[in-house]
Structures are given as C-alpha cells and as structure tokens.
Design a protein around this motif. Structure first.
Motif, mmCIF file in Angstrom:
data_model
loop_
_atom_site.group_PDB
_atom_site.id
_atom_site.type_symbol
_atom_site.label_atom_id
_atom_site.label_comp_id
_atom_site.label_asym_id
_atom_site.label_seq_id
_atom_site.Cartn_x
_atom_site.Cartn_y
_atom_site.Cartn_z
ATOM 1 N N GLN A 606 5.534 5.714 12.734
ATOM 2 C CA GLN A 606 6.748 5.140 12.168
ATOM 3 C C GLN A 606 7.572 6.182 11.421
ATOM 4 O O GLN A 606 8.795 6.224 11.555
ATOM 5 C CB GLN A 606 6.375 3.992 11.220
ATOM 6 C CG GLN A 606 5.723 2.798 11.883
ATOM 7 C CD GLN A 606 6.714 1.923 12.623
ATOM 8 O OE1 GLN A 606 7.863 1.819 12.241
ATOM 9 N NE2 GLN A 606 6.273 1.313 13.712
ATOM 10 N N GLU A 633 7.574 1.660 2.648
ATOM 11 C CA GLU A 633 7.920 0.340 3.173
ATOM 12 C C GLU A 633 7.026 -0.022 4.360
ATOM 13 O O GLU A 633 6.587 -1.177 4.494
ATOM 14 C CB GLU A 633 9.400 0.313 3.585
ATOM 15 C CG GLU A 633 10.378 0.451 2.425
ATOM 16 C CD GLU A 633 10.226 -0.672 1.409
ATOM 17 O OE1 GLU A 633 9.896 -1.804 1.814
ATOM 18 O OE2 GLU A 633 10.442 -0.414 0.200
ATOM 19 N N ALA A 634 6.773 0.968 5.218
ATOM 20 C CA ALA A 634 5.884 0.704 6.358
ATOM 21 C C ALA A 634 4.472 0.391 5.889
ATOM 22 O O ALA A 634 3.788 -0.478 6.456
ATOM 23 C CB ALA A 634 5.889 1.914 7.300
ATOM 24 N N LYS A 636 3.616 -1.031 3.056
ATOM 25 C CA LYS A 636 3.596 -2.388 2.510
ATOM 26 C C LYS A 636 3.635 -3.433 3.619
ATOM 27 O O LYS A 636 3.105 -4.537 3.452
ATOM 28 C CB LYS A 636 4.788 -2.590 1.562
ATOM 29 C CG LYS A 636 4.678 -1.816 0.253
ATOM 30 C CD LYS A 636 5.726 -2.259 -0.757
ATOM 31 C CE LYS A 636 7.135 -1.897 -0.278
ATOM 32 N NZ LYS A 636 8.162 -2.299 -1.283
ATOM 33 N N HIS A 637 4.247 -3.083 4.751
ATOM 34 C CA HIS A 637 4.321 -4.036 5.853
ATOM 35 C C HIS A 637 3.025 -4.097 6.654
ATOM 36 O O HIS A 637 2.485 -5.180 6.905
ATOM 37 C CB HIS A 637 5.481 -3.662 6.784
ATOM 38 C CG HIS A 637 5.539 -4.493 8.029
ATOM 39 N ND1 HIS A 637 5.975 -5.806 8.021
ATOM 40 C CD2 HIS A 637 5.192 -4.199 9.319
ATOM 41 C CE1 HIS A 637 5.904 -6.292 9.252
ATOM 42 N NE2 HIS A 637 5.435 -5.349 10.059
ATOM 43 N N TYR A 638 2.521 -2.932 7.055
ATOM 44 C CA TYR A 638 1.356 -2.892 7.933
ATOM 45 C C TYR A 638 0.029 -2.903 7.171
ATOM 46 O O TYR A 638 -0.986 -3.348 7.704
ATOM 47 C CB TYR A 638 1.404 -1.644 8.822
ATOM 48 C CG TYR A 638 2.485 -1.679 9.866
ATOM 49 C CD1 TYR A 638 2.329 -2.429 11.029
ATOM 50 C CD2 TYR A 638 3.677 -0.976 9.681
ATOM 51 C CE1 TYR A 638 3.332 -2.460 11.989
ATOM 52 C CE2 TYR A 638 4.684 -1.008 10.636
ATOM 53 C CZ TYR A 638 4.502 -1.751 11.791
ATOM 54 O OH TYR A 638 5.473 -1.793 12.740
ATOM 55 N N ARG A 641 -2.004 -6.163 6.857
ATOM 56 C CA ARG A 641 -2.517 -6.659 8.136
ATOM 57 C C ARG A 641 -3.930 -6.141 8.410
ATOM 58 O O ARG A 641 -4.712 -6.775 9.105
ATOM 59 C CB ARG A 641 -1.590 -6.236 9.275
ATOM 60 C CG ARG A 641 -0.233 -6.910 9.232
ATOM 61 C CD ARG A 641 0.682 -6.326 10.298
ATOM 62 N NE ARG A 641 1.933 -7.056 10.356
ATOM 63 C CZ ARG A 641 2.159 -8.098 11.159
ATOM 64 N NH1 ARG A 641 1.197 -8.526 11.963
ATOM 65 N NH2 ARG A 641 3.316 -8.712 11.157
#
Length: 1117
Positions: A606, A633-634, A636-638, A641
């Motif tokens: 990313q 930000e990536a 916190k997103h991935y 998961r």
C-alpha cells in the motif's frame, strides 16, 4: 455397495478417474471420512471395523465453510477409543447433529474449484481431492489428509467422500439403522488398571480437575529402580499416543497426572529414602488404576500445605532461589516493591476475559492465497533424543497446571542416573514431537497438554496476565524452534526481527535511529498495539503460516487448533485462550512474527515509500510525513482484520521540525506528537537532550536496584555478588549496546558500586581507588568482574553496530526479500570485537601493574592463573557444595589480594607475628595437614569413579639393591598420597603425590610463578620418580598447586586427563566435566585455606595418647 467415482488432482496437474468395489482398502480409506462421527460422540471415539452398506447417492448438497469448520476429516488408518455400547441419548444427539448438517444452507448454485474449508482456489499445483457426491474440491491439508494417505489415493482408484455428504446420508436413515451402524463401529477401548471405559474416563477426569488447583509440591525423581520405573511409565504412555494405542485419548493427560500424583512430596522434611518409598508404593496403586487413593493422599498433603502459611522473608526466598541457580527469579525478590499476585475478584476476572477475547473468523482480505506444499517429514528427523535433552536444559521457569517445573522435567529427561530408561524416554518424546509437527492430531487428545496456568500480576494500573504453559509443551516448542530456526528466520527477516535472528532487537533500534537521523526523514511513528499477542487473529495467522512457513504450519495447527484452558492460579476456575499466541508457549514469538507478516506485506504494498521495522508487535514507520500518514491509516484499516489494534493514545510520532508541531497534531489526530523523542524497545529515539533524560531515569532505577542488592550483600555477599555478576549488569549492558554517547550518564551507577556495593560485598570501606580499578578487571585477569560502566559503554555500542551491520543495512533498505545473514561475516565481526575487548583489558591491566605496589601486582598475577578465579565465576549451587558463608566470602576476597584480615590477633599462638601469609604456613593447629588431606580425599573420590584399586597413602615397595639416583628417598616405609590403576592405561598403576604450596612464603615469594611450580615439581620427581619407575613399575605424577588456586603444569595435565575419563564414564561433555572439576577442586581448596586463616590455635597441651589412663584415679572410693 455400488461402485463409485473418485476424482483426484495431483501436484503435476493431471487428473484421473476410476472405479473400484468396496474392498478392505476402500473401507479403510472411506472410514476416514467418518471422523466427524467422533466429534458427535465425546468420550466414545471408535475404531472402524466393518462398514455398513450405505448407499451414497450423488447429491448437490452445498457446504457452508463456517459449519464445516467443526468437522475434522482426519485420514488416519484407525480411530481408536472406547465404549462397547452406544447410549440412546448419544444416538439421539448424533442424529440431531447429522440432520442439522444435512440441512446446510446453499452458498452457490453449482460446485466450484474453491475449497469450502478455506474458500481459496484448488489449483493444479495443490494437493486436493474431490468428493464423489457433491463434486467439491478440498485441499488435503484442510480436510486432514496426510501426505501418506494422499499418495495411497494417487496410486488407486478409490472413491472419497466429504464428511458432510456422509452425514447427510446418515441423517436420512432410521434411528435403528444409525444405532446399528454406530455399534458396529464400537470396539473395547480404554483399560487403565482395574478401570475401563467410562469409569476410567471419569476417574482420570476427576484426578486432573483435582491436581490443577494443587500447589507445586513435588520431589525430584529419585535414581534407582523406582525412578527408572517411573520413567518407563511415562514412556509407555507416550508410546500409546505415538502408536495409536487404546489409551491414546488419555495418554497425555495421564502423563501430566503422573507427576503430581506419584511425586507429591510427603512432608517438608522428607528425605530421599522417603521419596523412594513413596514412589514405589504409589506406582503399585497407579498400575492398579487406583487413582482415587492417590488423589486422597495428595489432597491430604495439599491440605497441610494450604494451612501452613509462609512467613519467609524476601531475603530468604532470594537466598533459596540463588542456591538453586535461579538468578532471574531470585532478583525479583530483593526489590522493595516486587510484583504481587492479584487475588481473583469479579473485576479481575472481567479484565482477564477482556484480555483473552473470543476467536475471530478467518479474514479473507488478509489471507494469503497461493501455492503451498507439505514439507517432507525427513525435515524433522533432526528432532531426536539429543535435541530433546538440549531443549530441556534450555527450558526455564515454573510449572504449568500439572505442577512439574523445568527442574523436575529437566532431571527426568536429562539425568544420566536413569541410563537407558532416560534415553528411551527422550526418544519417545522426540517421536511425539515429530508427530505433532507432521500429522493431524485430535484436539481432544492434547487438550491438557496445551493448557496453561494463568497468574494475574499487579500492573498499576490494571493487571498483567502471565501464562505458564506445561513444561512438556515448552520443551516440545523449544525442539521445534531449534529445528526450524532457519525457516522461521527466512519467513520474517529483515522487516520482522523477532523470528530468532541473532541481534534482531538491537538491529531494529539501530535501524530506526539511522532512519530518524536521515536528512530525508520528516518523522518516525512508534506504534503501540492493544493486547497484541492475545488479540492476533489465530485462524488467519495459522492459515497464512501455511503459505509463508509451511514447515511450522502443522505443529501450530495442532497446538492452536482449538481454544486452550488457562487455569487461574490458586482457584478452581479457568478461562479459554481462543485468540493470539498463547502465553507459556515457546513458539509464541515465532508464531506471532510469521503470523503478522501478511499485514506487513499488505502495508508495504500500500505504501512502499514508508520505511518500517517490526519487532513482534512493536512497529515503527519512518519517512516523509505523507508516506507515514498513509502507512498509519492503512495500519488502522488492515491491522484489526488480523488482530492488530493500534492505540493512537499510546502511539508516538517523533518529528524533526518542532515548528510544525501543531501541523502534525492535526495530521495525526489522537497520536502523541513530540519533537523530543520517545522510548523504543528499551532504548530511545530522539534528541540528545531527551535521550539523556531517559537514560537518567533508567540509571536512577538501576541505582535503586544496586542499593537493594547491596542490602542483601550485607547478609549474603556471595549470593549478592552472583546476582550482580550474572543478572543486574545485563540491564545497563543492553542500554549501552543500543544507545550512543551515554558513558558520562552512567556515573551514578559507578558511584553506587564503589560506595555501597563493593563495601557490602567485601567489607572494605572505603574502597581505595587502586582496588576499584583492580576489581573492574575480569576474574580471569585477577579482578572481580565489577566493571565500571562508564569505561565500557562507548565500546559496547560500537561492537553492537559492527556485529549487526548487515541486518541494520537490510532493514534500512526495507526490501521484502528474505534476509540471509552471512555467518562467516558475523563470526569475523565477533572475533574482532573479542580481540578489541581483550586488548583494552590487557592495556588496563598493564597500566595497573606498572603503577601499583609489587605485592598487589603479584596477587593480580596469582589471581590470573588458569582456574584460580573459578570460584568467582560460578553460581553458588548448594547441591555442588559451591557455597560460602558471609565471612568465608569476604575472607576469600582479602586472601585474593593479600589484604589485612580483620578480627584476628596480631600475634599467632606460635609466637610469631600474625598475617594471612603466616596463617597459611603455620603448622600449629594442623591446618596445613588438613588442607593437604582434604584435597587428597577429594581427588581420591573423583579417581574412584574411573579407576580401580584407589588407595589413600599407599606404601611404596621396599628398596633392596636397586641403583637409584641421588636425592631419591630410601625410606622403607615411604608412602605417597594416592595410588590407582587404569588412569593412563588399563592395568598400569599410577602414584600421585600432592603438595599445596603458599606462593607468598619466604621460599617462594621471590620466584616467578613458572619457576616456583617447576621447582616444586622437580623436588617431588627427584624424591620419588625413579623409585616408582624402577621398583614399583608404575607411573608417578606430582600434583602441585598453590593456596591461591593455581595448578602446576603436570597437575593441570592430570586434571585434563581425569576430566576426559570422567566425560566418557559419565557420558557428559568434556567441557562441562572440566568446568566442574576446576570449580570443585578450587572451592574445596579455598574452604580449607580459609579455615587456616581463622582457625583456633593454642600452645601444645597434653595429648590423650600420652596418658596412662589405667593408672589415673578419677574418683575417691
């Protein structure tokens, strides 16, 4: 049974079709698909015998991957277990489950090549099988088909059916038909002593539930027949598991029960004889299956333990642990505020449950979809008895739920006293570990093996849960980590440095500091994740490891295949560990490191411009602000998961331009933004001023630790010295290796050492500057090893940079490609550092010798002799006799440097001036003879292990007409100290004559050390050598040593020969035996030398031998 079609896909991509009748082989393979039945019959696992005629019609029943997760279609030739009858309630439950499975929801209109278990594509390069009923393809690893069974299928045309299709068909049958089918599957099962089937299971379960709440209270397995029988009992249970025996479902549980039930210490004062008696009696009850009697006895003992409240002081606990060599555990008890165990309450339970979340589902977006392979089992043949013993020795720590700690299992697996019983047990355990690493294991069979003991410690605020896994599990994990170190390292390095790569944490710190100092870097983000190890998405991580590190996959799948129990310390309650890397598992770091790699790869794809470094859950990103922002930000997103939950409030952004502080706060809302710096992996990244503040805080903590151990030294100086030498110094050594330019900041440590620690250890207060310099030398160079940190800090930092340079560069380059450290380059760098350190100390020693007094210089030279300082560089192990009292230790320091001895009279009883030198040569009191005789007896005992005909003070054969050289003794009653046969050759006799000289006596003080030893050896040889050679036809060795511990050349050669013979006899490594011999001889000599320094002497009195007792009148009639 009608013929069926079997589809099979090979790794080469070719497919074949064929037909076959229901033969015995077919029935054996088809039986594997019925493993799901076992999940419906808890406690009644069955062995397939004659399969019923079941008409498996082709249907289009679809499969739900979530429901299929409960099915375990393990392809094993036998499904062993117990139970000759299947109850009506069990049949009813089975039918309900089967009918529920037959009504699974439809997830697609037609079969696809996507495996329903993992939802990923079955490609031509995958090992996969196709169900003859539903036409779905399944990965072999997803349905538990071993490589052996897969090859059998490859070479045949037999059909295969998924368990859901089998369940669907069985669900359409009547209750009577299913009952007959299940009863046909049943076979006589568990027999343990007089117990069988459900009675045996119930009794074993009751016993295990009882012992998980017991306090650790076991004696070490005694040697002899009883101990060997105990080991054989453990081995037989392991073989039951390894060979799929009838006891396999409970074999591991029984192994864990055997320790607390059979080795329970009967009382606090019980001796070895009592332990042998107890073990022998309990083994009889064990073989009878009389677990209830063993439980009653154990509970009686435990009840007395519960009532006996411990009033031991922290110092006493510190001393007890140090005498056992447990340095890290001991040092925790000398702190003023050691971590306390928190009592269980509702709030504590809530926090424990919060820190051990429920399992997450497999996350497809963070799951790797790609080719995988099944590693050849030959890879794990390296796990043998030798590796098991190595792993057991490396395993440290307390006991898990069963109560046997690393010391207890270390003796069981490593002690040479058990001979073949121990070797056979290690071989069986090695095979067990190989099975875990290569085959599918029923989770119910290893449920207790993977359980842990959970200890909630006070954290302030909150609690810190500490998991302590079963020692056997930790040993197994250590075997795997050693065997797969290279594979784990290849899967993680260089971006993730917790995978076992040497110097990984130091390299991460150096790399991030290098990125921070780079002119192109705007900022560095140091991320803190919440409850990281316990929150890792276990299903996703294990699945990804199957691609990234397939060698590790099967072991982790077995160990983490289902939630494990964590028994809360001191209670009868437990919680489940369903997510993350279980605490108490040796592979937790490797599991987490590889399991988080897919997240690292996703983030790198990313935002490739952001440079990163990870050490386990501690991640850091550096570069331009916009790149770091995108990476954050990536993440916190991935991250969530895969079970990685960044905490903005505890995450720190270090910026280089303080004028942009407000800008960065807006860019990174909720994140701590600073232009000063922040702590990172035990070091500090930031400005010089902020680094100094951080170091000063750490130094203040270490000064407090030094004050604590100085207080302990007032009572136990030897134990405190060992704690400092082997433990406390590592704290600032790490900071010195990872943080630059901190030498001046460590001066408070040096001040505390000089003003508090050294006076407490030695009794020398104040400490002269010259002695402080001497004490800073290593023991082998005549010092005490109490290093001045301000002198070594800069050098240690440069050494760390040099040794880890290649890994540091790889992290800074931030390439995804695997990193392979160059062993020869690293070895060369280590040799350079070692040589530089040696030169620096030699220069310091030379300067000291040039400036100090001649007397002190000689003492430094004496202390530098080989083996003379071994008493300083050894742990004070009580079982080896390596302990010294407070006075003995401090007197030994004064003897080492020939300092004034406090508390002795200025004049000896013989009339001469008293001093250390005089006490060691004065014959009044018999201390010189005591020293000589004790050493003689010690050496004779050691020789008795490897030689025959060992005699103390043997007479030489009389002299007749032999022509002997001048100086040879001609006394007819001449005697030497020891004689033995078989030392140099099988039948030859060897005479040893011992002399303990004092190097500072008048006759020796002016001689160089080499000449001093040579003259005493020459004198002995002149007196005895030719007489022994010519008349006794034997060998002769003068064993000359000094009161300071130095050995003459022939004594040194004799000791090496003795160590060589002992290593062969005892099947121990030469280095271990030689180290023990040096320490044993040195400490025994030291103790008798110290006795002479303070021993009572008085003028000669009437001896009882000179009295005519029969002529004396003791009373008046």
């Amino acid at each position: 049974m009608s013929t069926q079609r079997y589809n099979f896909r090979s790794r080469s991509g070719s497919g074949e079709y064929g037909t076959a009748s229901h033969t015995d082989v077919e029935g054996d393979i088809l039986s594997q698909t019925l493993q799901s039945i076992n999940n419906l019959l808890p406690g009644n696992l069955v062995e397939v015998k004659d399969l019923p005629e079941i008409d498996l019609v082709e249907t289009q029943d679809e499969h739900d991957s979530g429901n299929l997760a409960i099915l375990d279609c393990s392809l094993q030739p036998k499904l062993t277990g117990c139970g000759s009858q299947v109850s009506d309630s069990t049949i009813s439950q089975a039918l309900n489950h089967l009918r529920a499975l037959s009504e699974l929801p439809v997830i697609s209109e037609s079969p696809t090549d996507n495996c329903p278990m993992c939802s990923s594509l079955c490609t031509d390069s995958d090992d996969a099988v196709c169900c003859n009923t539903c036409d779905y393809w399944f990965h072999c690893k997803c349905v538990g088909i071993s490589i052996t069974t897969y090859r059998q299928l490859h070479n045949s045309s037999l059909p295969w059916f998924c368990s859901s299709c089998v369940a669907s068909q069985l669900a359409t049958q009547s209750s009577t038909q299913v009952t007959e089918f299940l009863e046909d599957l049943s076979t006589p099962g568990i027999v343990f002593g007089s117990l069988s089937d459900s009675d045996a299971l119930a009794e074993i379960d009751n016993a295990y539930n009882a012992i998980t709440n017991w306090r650790p209270n076991v004696f070490l397995t005694p040697s002899g027949h009883a101990g060997k029988e105990f080991l054989n009992t453990i081995r037989q249970l392991l073989e039951e598991f390894n060979n799929d025996g009838p006891l396999k479902p409970v074999a591991l549980k029984l192994i864990l029960l055997a320790g607390p039930l059979l080795l329970q210490k009967p009382s606090a004062s019980s001796k070895s004889k009592d332990h042998v008696s107890c073990l022998s009696r309990r083994l009889v009850l064990w073989k009878e299956g009389n677990l209830s009697a063993l439980i009653r006895e154990g509970q009686t003992i435990q009840s007395r333990l519960q009532k006996a409240k411990s009033h031991a002081s922290p110092l006493k606990i510190f001393s007890r642990l140090m005498l056992k060599g447990q340095v890290s555990a001991a040092l925790k008890w000398i702190k003023k505020n050691p971590s306390a165990v928190v009592s269980l309450s509702d709030s504590v339970m809530d926090e424990l449950l919060m820190k051990h979340p429920a399992a997450q589902k497999l996350d497809d977006e963070c799951t790797i979809h790609g080719p995988s392979y099944i590693p050849d089992p030959i890879l794990f043949e390296v796990i043998d008895a030798k590796l098991v013993r190595k792993a057991a020795k490396l395993t440290r720590g307390s006991a898990g739920p069963s109560g046997l700690d690393s010391e207890a299992w270390g003796r069981i697996l490593c002690s040479k006293h058990f001979r073949s019983a121990g070797s056979d047990l290690c071989e069986s355990f090695a095979r067990f570990v190989r099975i875990l690493a290569t085959g599918n294991v029923d989770q119910q069979h290893i449920r207790e093996f993977v359980s842990s003991r959970l200890v909630p410690l006070e954290k302030n605020p909150g609690i810190r849960p500490i998991g302590i896994g079963e020692t056997l599990r930790r040993i197994a994990g250590k075997c795997i980590s050693i065997a797969l170190k290279g594979e784990v390292m290849d899967a993680t390095a260089p971006l993730q440095t917790c995978g076992g790569i040497e110097g990984g944490v130091e390299a991460s710190i150096h790399a991030i500091r290098k990125m921070y100092e780079d002119s192109s870097t705007d900022c560095v983000l140091l991320v803190d994740a919440s409850n990281a190890f316990n929150s890792l998405n276990r299903a996703t991580a294990v699945q990804n490891i199957g691609i990234l590190c397939p060698e590790l996959y099967q072991y982790l799948k077995n160990i983490y295949g289902s939630p494990s129990k964590m028994f809360i310390n001191g209670t009868n309650q437990h919680i489940l560990s369903a997510e993350g890397a279980t605490q108490g598992c040796n592979l937790a770091m490797g599991f987490y490191g590889v399991g988080i790699m897919e997240l690292i790869y996703i983030l790198k794809q990313q935002v490739p411009e952001c440079k990163v470094s990870w050490y386990a859950d501690d991640s850091a990103g550096a570069g331009k602000a916009e790149h770091v922002k995108a990476w954050w930000e990536a993440l916190k997103h991935y991250g969530p998961r895969i079970g990685y939950f960044p905490q903005p409030g505890k995450t720190c952004l270090i910026i280089k331009d303080p004028n942009k502080l407000e800008h960065y706060k807006q860019l990174f809302p909720g994140v701590l933004v600073t232009a000063e710096g922040h702590r990172y992996l035990g070091s500090f990244i930031g400005t010089k001023a902020a680094t100094e503040l951080y170091v000063k805080e750490k130094v203040n903590d270490w000064v407090a630790d030094l004050n604590d151990i100085s207080t302990a030294a007032a009572s136990e100086p030897q134990l405190a010295f060992a704690g400092y030498y082997f433990g406390i110094t590592k704290k600032w050594n790490y900071l010195m290796r990872t943080t630059p330019d901190i030498a001046p900041l460590l001066s408070p440590i040096e001040k505390s050492i000089k003003q508090h620690l050294i006076p407490s250890l030695t009794g020398i207060n104040p400490t002269p500057n010259v002695l402080r310099e001497v004490f800073s030398l290593s023991p082998k160079n005549g010092g005490l090893g109490i290093i001045n940190p301000t002198e070594t800090a800069d050098m240690e930092y440069e050494f760390s940079l040099l040794i880890n340079s290649s890994l540091i560069d790889a992290i800074v380059e931030n390439k995804i490609a695997s990193f392979h450290p160059k062993a020869d380059v690293i070895h060369k760098a280590k040799l350079q550092c070692k040589a530089a350190k040696k030169r620096a100390e030699e220069d310091k020693k030379f300067n000291l010798l040039s400036s100090c007094s001649k007397e002190l210089g000689r003492q430094i030279a004496l202390g530098s002799e080989k083996g003379a300082s071994s008493w300083l560089s050894t742990l004070p192990l009580k079982e080896c006799g390596f302990t010294l009292s407070k006075q003995q230790f401090q007197d030994a320091i004064r003897l080492r440097y020939n300092l004034h001895l406090e508390g002795i009279s200025s004049e000896c009883a013989c009339g001469k001036a008293n001093s250390i030198d005089h006490t060691l040569i004065c014959k009044l009191g018999g201390y010189t003879a005591l020293r000589h005789n004790h050493l003689r007896d010690t050496l004779a005992n050691l020789l008795g292990v490897v030689c025959k005909d060992v005699v103390s003070e043997p007479h030489l054969l009389p002299v007749t007409n032999e022509d002997l050289p001048r100086g040879t003794t001609l006394k007819q009653d001449a005697r030497l100290d020891i004689s033995c046969r078989g030392f140099y050759s099988a039948l030859d006799k060897t005479f040893i004559d011992i002399r303990v000289l004092h190097p500072n006596s008048q006759s020796n003080a002016q001689k160089p050390l080499k000449s001093m030893y040579q003259s005493h050896e020459r004198e002995k040889k002149t007196k005895y050598l030719q007489r022994v050679l010519q008349i006794d036809k034997a060998n002769f060795t003068p064993f000359v040593l000094s009161t300071t511990g130095g050995l003459a050349p022939e004594a040194s050669a004799f000791t090496k020969r003795l160590a060589q013979k002992l290593s062969v006899k005892l099947d121990q490594s030469y280095s271990h035996v030689m180290g023990f011999l040096r320490r044993k001889l040195r400490i025994e000599l030291l103790k008798t030398t110290l006795m002479a320094m303070r021993g009572f002497r008085k003028s000669r009195v009437t001896a009882i031998a000179e009295l005519d007792l029969n002529l004396l009148q003791f009373y008046v009639q």
